[in-house]
Motif scaffolding. Structure first.
Motif, PDB file in Angstrom:
ATOM      1  N   GLY A  70       0.803  -1.377   0.023  1.00 35.42           N
ATOM      2  CA  GLY A  70       0.141   0.050   0.123  1.00 35.42           C
ATOM      3  C   GLY A  70       0.799   1.298  -0.037  1.00 35.42           C
ATOM      4  O   GLY A  70       2.185   1.047   0.026  1.00 35.42           O
ATOM      5  N   ASN A  71       0.305   2.416  -0.068  1.00 41.60           N
ATOM      6  CA  ASN A  71       0.799   3.690  -0.136  1.00 41.60           C
ATOM      7  C   ASN A  71       1.982   3.611  -1.123  1.00 41.60           C
ATOM      8  O   ASN A  71       3.206   4.098  -1.005  1.00 41.60           O
ATOM      9  N   SER A 105      -6.404  -3.499 -12.350  1.00 44.03           N
ATOM     10  CA  SER A 105      -7.245  -3.546 -11.102  1.00 44.03           C
ATOM     11  C   SER A 105      -6.351  -3.666  -9.897  1.00 44.03           C
ATOM     12  O   SER A 105      -6.814  -3.169  -8.613  1.00 44.03           O
ATOM     13  N   GLU A 106      -5.007  -4.083 -10.022  1.00 39.95           N
ATOM     14  CA  GLU A 106      -4.244  -4.120  -8.965  1.00 39.95           C
ATOM     15  C   GLU A 106      -3.575  -2.676  -8.410  1.00 39.95           C
ATOM     16  O   GLU A 106      -2.926  -2.597  -7.446  1.00 39.95           O
ATOM     17  N   ARG A 107      -3.993  -1.610  -9.247  1.00 36.81           N
ATOM     18  CA  ARG A 107      -3.647  -0.238  -8.681  1.00 36.81           C
ATOM     19  C   ARG A 107      -4.068  -0.064  -7.258  1.00 36.81           C
ATOM     20  O   ARG A 107      -3.259   0.557  -6.478  1.00 36.81           O
ATOM     21  N   PRO A 165      -4.451   2.535   1.049  1.00 32.79           N
ATOM     22  CA  PRO A 165      -3.692   2.601   2.307  1.00 32.79           C
ATOM     23  C   PRO A 165      -3.448   1.606   3.023  1.00 32.79           C
ATOM     24  O   PRO A 165      -2.302   1.643   4.204  1.00 32.79           O
ATOM     25  N   ASN A 166      -3.528   0.279   2.831  1.00 36.14           N
ATOM     26  CA  ASN A 166      -3.294  -0.764   3.686  1.00 36.14           C
ATOM     27  C   ASN A 166      -2.287  -1.879   2.750  1.00 36.14           C
ATOM     28  O   ASN A 166      -2.513  -1.967   1.621  1.00 36.14           O
ATOM     29  N   ALA A 167      -1.575  -2.404   3.454  1.00 39.15           N
ATOM     30  CA  ALA A 167      -0.735  -3.691   3.084  1.00 39.15           C
ATOM     31  C   ALA A 167      -1.787  -4.778   2.797  1.00 39.15           C
ATOM     32  O   ALA A 167      -2.573  -5.072   3.574  1.00 39.15           O
ATOM     33  N   GLY A 221      -5.305 -13.148   5.146  1.00 39.14           N
ATOM     34  CA  GLY A 221      -5.912 -14.534   4.493  1.00 39.14           C
ATOM     35  C   GLY A 221      -4.673 -14.929   3.674  1.00 39.14           C
ATOM     36  O   GLY A 221      -4.867 -15.813   2.853  1.00 39.14           O
ATOM     37  N   GLU A 222      -3.509 -14.482   4.007  1.00 35.77           N
ATOM     38  CA  GLU A 222      -2.388 -15.120   3.393  1.00 35.77           C
ATOM     39  C   GLU A 222      -2.029 -14.841   1.969  1.00 35.77           C
ATOM     40  O   GLU A 222      -1.068 -15.145   1.214  1.00 35.77           O
ATOM     41  N   VAL A 223      -2.938 -13.730   1.404  1.00 34.33           N
ATOM     42  CA  VAL A 223      -2.825 -13.195  -0.159  1.00 34.33           C
ATOM     43  C   VAL A 223      -2.005 -12.027   0.180  1.00 34.33           C
ATOM     44  O   VAL A 223      -2.290 -11.050   0.692  1.00 34.33           O
ATOM     45  N   LEU A 224      -0.743 -12.051  -0.488  1.00 33.24           N
ATOM     46  CA  LEU A 224       0.363 -10.864  -0.212  1.00 33.24           C
ATOM     47  C   LEU A 224       0.261  -9.835  -1.345  1.00 33.24           C
ATOM     48  O   LEU A 224       0.692  -8.771  -1.451  1.00 33.24           O
ATOM     49  N   ASN A 225      -0.291 -10.696  -2.637  1.00 32.98           N
ATOM     50  CA  ASN A 225      -0.561  -9.431  -3.712  1.00 32.98           C
ATOM     51  C   ASN A 225      -1.630  -9.676  -4.820  1.00 32.98           C
ATOM     52  O   ASN A 225      -2.282 -10.887  -4.361  1.00 32.98           O
ATOM     53  N   GLY A 226      -2.037  -8.755  -5.609  1.00 33.32           N
ATOM     54  CA  GLY A 226      -2.885  -9.005  -6.335  1.00 33.32           C
ATOM     55  C   GLY A 226      -3.057  -9.612  -7.437  1.00 33.32           C
ATOM     56  O   GLY A 226      -3.850  -9.747  -8.589  1.00 33.32           O
ATOM     57  N   GLY A 227      -1.721 -10.357  -7.937  1.00 33.73           N
ATOM     58  CA  GLY A 227      -1.552 -11.141  -9.124  1.00 33.73           C
ATOM     59  C   GLY A 227      -2.633 -12.316  -9.345  1.00 33.73           C
ATOM     60  O   GLY A 227      -2.817 -13.142  -8.672  1.00 33.73           O
TER      61      GLY A 227
END
Length: 296
Positions: free
Chosen positions: A29-30, A61-63, A69-71, A75-81
């Motif tokens: 985030g940020n 959509s990953e923008r 504002p948040n990391a 739920g163990e999901v670290l990125n939007g890929g």
């Protein structure tokens, strides 16, 4: 010509202590990102598989995960890929794929049995199954076996990674619209999905008109096969201009990709008699085509 396919050899990153480890992107985030080490994922249920990711494109959509504002991490999901292609590394109880299969990673995780899945509308699934952990921007990702689609040996991973979303989204819409060489198609917006739609319309021999206010994107649309490229900001009356270009038969398939509401209004008002208007992408979800009775 596409670059040759990467080696299909299964690769594993070994941590310094000799254990099996992988690297993944975490969106903080940020406008911040990090690369972190995680243990390789393991299938927890019979319909889960692990795929070694060979290519993972970024989606617009990953923008929100990047500049929000948040990391990510819940739920163990670290990125939007959610787009990608790779090789099945672990498929213990899978009945759909086997280890070593080359696959495209579909963005959806359908259950396969609800009314929408049976009809082929995976993205409308009533009960999505499985997880995508920790996200496709990783060396390995845990996904539902139904998210894995076969990738032919003569298609490289970079190209295959686009099939599940950037190319697959407009391709399915074109199939539902029944576009052919007899049609004139209007595409408002020449971002990644709009450009893919333009290329596909060219392949189908449809006459294609594209709109965008970005000169660079208009030029890309021209290079992707558009017959007419217009900047609405430079036209005194864009609707009249479209009517002039389309002629008495009108535009069979006005098509809006994600963008401002005024773009969708422009597309819908140019629909020919018995034509079908389509809106694609993340901005609007449409379950069925909107049929237009006039060509006004």
């Amino acid at each position: 010509m596409p670059a040759p396919a990467k080696s299909d050899t299964l690769l594993t990153h070994r941590a310094a202590d000799g254990g099996t480890d992988m690297r993944t992107v975490q969106m903080l985030g940020n406008c911040g990102v990090d690369v972190v080490d995680l243990a390789d994922p393991e299938p927890r249920e019979g319909d889960e598989v692990v795929v070694q990711v060979m290519s993972s494109p970024l989606c617009g959509s990953e923008r929100h995960a990047w500049d929000g504002p948040n990391a990510m991490g819940a739920g163990e999901v670290l990125n939007g890929g959610h787009e990608g292609a790779g090789i099945v590394a672990k498929a213990r109880g899978s009945s759909h794929v086997k280890e070593g299969d080359r696959v495209v990673l579909h963005a959806a995780s359908p259950c396969g049995s609800c009314r929408y899945c049976v009809a082929g509308h995976w993205v409308l699934c009533d009960s999505p199954r499985g997880r995508r952990l920790p996200g496709n921007h990783s060396q390995y990702v845990l996904v539902n076996e139904r998210s894995c689609l076969p990738l032919a040996d003569d298609i490289d991973f970079e190209t295959g990674a686009l099939f599940g979303d950037a190319i697959g989204t407009p391709f399915r819409a074109l199939k539902r619209l029944g576009v052919s060489g007899f049609d004139t198609v209007l595409i408002t917006g020449q971002g990644p999905i709009g450009l893919a739609a333009t290329m596909l319309c060219r392949f189908l021999n449809a006459r294609t008109i594209v709109l965008d206010i970005n000169p660079y994107r208009l030029e890309r649309g021209r290079r992707c096969g558009a017959d007419v490229c217009l900047n609405p900001a430079e036209e005194q009356d864009i609707r009249a201009r479209l009517a002039e270009i389309a002629g008495p038969r009108g535009i069979a398939s006005p098509w809006s990709v994600p963008g401002p509401r005024r773009r969708r209004r422009c597309a819908s008002t140019r629909c020919a008699r018995a034509g079908a208007w389509r809106s694609s992408g993340s901005a609007t979800r449409v379950r069925r085509s909107t049929r237009c009775s006039t060509s006004r």
